[in-house]
Design a protein around this motif. Structure first.
Motif, PDB file in Angstrom:
ATOM      1  N   THR A 144      52.118  41.139  62.328  1.00 30.24           N
ATOM      2  CA  THR A 144      52.389  42.449  62.916  1.00 30.24           C
ATOM      3  C   THR A 144      52.426  42.309  64.431  1.00 30.24           C
ATOM      4  O   THR A 144      51.740  41.458  65.012  1.00 30.24           O
ATOM      5  CB  THR A 144      51.324  43.491  62.530  1.00 30.24           C
ATOM      6  OG1 THR A 144      50.051  43.034  62.967  1.00 30.24           O
ATOM      7  CG2 THR A 144      51.292  43.726  61.029  1.00 30.24           C
ATOM      8  N   GLU A 154      53.667  44.853  68.171  1.00 26.78           N
ATOM      9  CA  GLU A 154      54.165  46.106  68.752  1.00 26.78           C
ATOM     10  C   GLU A 154      55.218  45.760  69.790  1.00 26.78           C
ATOM     11  O   GLU A 154      54.968  44.943  70.675  1.00 26.78           O
ATOM     12  CB  GLU A 154      53.024  46.865  69.438  1.00 26.78           C
ATOM     13  CG  GLU A 154      51.766  47.036  68.611  1.00 26.78           C
ATOM     14  CD  GLU A 154      51.940  47.980  67.439  1.00 26.78           C
ATOM     15  OE1 GLU A 154      52.714  48.950  67.564  1.00 26.78           O
ATOM     16  OE2 GLU A 154      51.304  47.744  66.402  1.00 26.78           O
ATOM     17  N   SER A 202      55.841  49.544  65.427  1.00 25.22           N
ATOM     18  CA  SER A 202      54.811  48.637  64.925  1.00 25.22           C
ATOM     19  C   SER A 202      55.499  47.778  63.871  1.00 25.22           C
ATOM     20  O   SER A 202      55.584  48.162  62.702  1.00 25.22           O
ATOM     21  CB  SER A 202      53.655  49.427  64.303  1.00 25.22           C
ATOM     22  OG  SER A 202      52.996  50.188  65.281  1.00 25.22           O
TER      23      SER A 202
END
Length: 149
Positions: A11, A13, A32
């Protein structure tokens, strides 16, 4: 031994803007991202190898993907370097922000192509990149598959 696919998920951003786009995404905004990287190969059969039974150590795959994708893109803003956004990019950079000027419009589709190229170049020769899925939102994602390329 058979051929096995393994997947590691990541993950990060990232902000971006789509210059020339006719919708909301022309504005600077962020996502995200959830990235799934699947590689394919045969588990190591050499009983003297400390990685016996692994296609690739998940830690080794993690290192490649983090160095090539996650670390550069996390909390960065991505702009197409061939647009007027370069002026905004320069101002942000001058103010200490992390900016990437890409050779492409920073859509999920183009990002998975870019990521595939970077990851493939770092994999051991006996391991192939099978697919990448880049989830931009809970309901939208782009996929790259080796079989299609």
């Amino acid at each position: 031994m058979g051929t096995i696919r393994i997947t590691k998920q990541f993950t990060f951003e990232t902000g971006h803007a789509l210059y020339g786009y006719d919708g909301k995404c022309k504005n600077v905004h962020g996502h995200s991202y959830k990235l799934s990287v699947t590689v394919i190969g045969k588990p190591i059969a050499d009983t003297s190898d400390v990685k016996l039974g692994m296609v690739i150590d998940f830690g080794d795959l993690k290192k490649i993907v983090e160095e090539e994708v996650v670390d550069p893109f996390d909390h960065a803003t991505v702009f197409n370097k061939n647009t007027p956004h370069v002026d905004l990019a320069k101002e942000l950079t001058d103010r200490g922000h992390k900016v990437i000027l890409a050779d492409y419009q920073p859509t999920s589709e183009n990002m998975v192509i870019d990521f595939a190229t970077k990851i493939k170049a770092r994999l051991p020769k006996e391991i192939q990149l099978h697919s990448i899925k880049l989830r931009e939102t809970e309901t939208a994602y782009a996929e790259w598959h080796a079989a299609d390329n």
